[in-house]
Every structure is written in C-alpha cells, then in structure tokens.
Write a protein that holds these residues in place. Structure first.
Motif, PDB file in Angstrom:
ATOM      1  N   GLU A   6       0.829  -1.209   0.000  1.00  0.00           N
ATOM      2  CA  GLU A   6       0.000   0.000   0.000  1.00  0.00           C
ATOM      3  C   GLU A   6       0.864   1.260   0.000  1.00  0.00           C
ATOM      4  OE1 GLU A   6      -0.530  -2.561   2.247  1.00  0.00           O
ATOM      5  OE2 GLU A   6      -2.206  -3.400   1.099  1.00  0.00           O
ATOM      6  N   ARG A   9       1.905   1.735  -3.566  1.00  0.00           N
ATOM      7  CA  ARG A   9       0.761   2.122  -4.379  1.00  0.00           C
ATOM      8  C   ARG A   9       0.343   3.566  -4.106  1.00  0.00           C
ATOM      9  NH1 ARG A   9      -3.329  -0.549  -2.268  1.00  0.00           N
ATOM     10  NH2 ARG A   9      -2.493  -2.537  -2.928  1.00  0.00           N
ATOM     11  N   ASN A  10       0.375   3.985  -2.861  1.00  0.00           N
ATOM     12  CA  ASN A  10      -0.124   5.301  -2.476  1.00  0.00           C
ATOM     13  C   ASN A  10       0.940   6.390  -2.439  1.00  0.00           C
ATOM     14  OD1 ASN A  10      -2.709   4.198  -2.135  1.00  0.00           O
ATOM     15  ND2 ASN A  10      -2.259   3.608  -0.028  1.00  0.00           N
ATOM     16  N   GLN A  12       3.047   9.429  -3.149  1.00  0.00           N
ATOM     17  CA  GLN A  12       2.864  10.649  -3.946  1.00  0.00           C
ATOM     18  C   GLN A  12       4.185  11.400  -3.980  1.00  0.00           C
ATOM     19  OE1 GLN A  12      -0.090  11.785  -5.441  1.00  0.00           O
ATOM     20  NE2 GLN A  12      -0.879   9.744  -4.936  1.00  0.00           N
TER      21      GLN A  12
END
Length: 118
Positions: A6, A9-10, A12
């Motif tokens: 995660e 994936r997350n 930024q």
C-alpha cells in the motif's frame, strides 16, 4: 519501518516547478527504501526456507527413528538385515517390526495366496 504494498501504491511524489516531472532526490530516496525492504524480505525468505528444510529433515529423521523397533535402534546400522531380524534373511518383504521406507504409510500389504502368489 516495514514497507507495505500500500505504501508503494499510495506514494505521492512532489512535482517540480519550472519543468515537468518529479523531484529526483525524493524518487531516489523512495527507491532506496524499496530496495532495502526487498533485500530484507529476500534474506528473511531465504532464512525461513533454510529453517523449513532443517525442520523437515529433523522431522523425517525423528519419524524414521520412531518406526524402528527398540532392539534395532541400539544396533549399528552396518549389520546385515538377516542378523537384525532374528537370522531370517529378507527376500523382498518386510517382516514385522521392520522399518517402513519413507513415503509408505499404513500396514504392509499382504501377499495374495493361491497358485500364482504362493
């Protein structure tokens, strides 16, 4: 801190002013973190596989030792089978109390009687 799927994936990244793209230092730092975590996981996986192999070998050895009758466990393994089984030579059949080869479970199969099996 462990890296999770995660997190990847997350993630930024900060965009850079005056040009398109991401801050190279931020991306490089994150990739270094990913690399370190993957290295740790691969080592842990390798260690766990080694421990599993050792435990499997130990379990197989314990199972073999438990299948041997007490009188066979004390005798050296280099003795011929006919001396271990009361002087009776083994001719392809396991006698009572003989160790069962690995991969075979249950009672020994009985030979069929009659003219062909006798």
């Amino acid at each position: 801190m462990p890296l999770t799927p995660e997190d990847v994936r997350n993630k930024q990244f900060t965009t850079v002013r005056l040009r398109e793209g991401y801050d190279e230092d931020e991306v490089d730092a994150f990739l270094d973190e990913v690399e370190a975590e993957l290295t740790r996981l691969l080592r842990e996986n390798e260690d766990l596989r080694a421990k599993l192999a050792a435990a499997t070998r130990a379990a197989a050895q314990n199972q073999q030792n438990m299948r041997k009758p007490p009188e066979q466990q004390d005798q050296p393994q280099h003795q011929p089978q006919h001396q271990q089984q009361g002087g009776m030579p083994q001719q392809g059949m396991r006698g009572p109390g003989a160790p069962v080869p690995a991969g075979i479970s249950g009672p020994p199969q009985q030979q069929m009687g009659g003219p062909m099996g006798g």
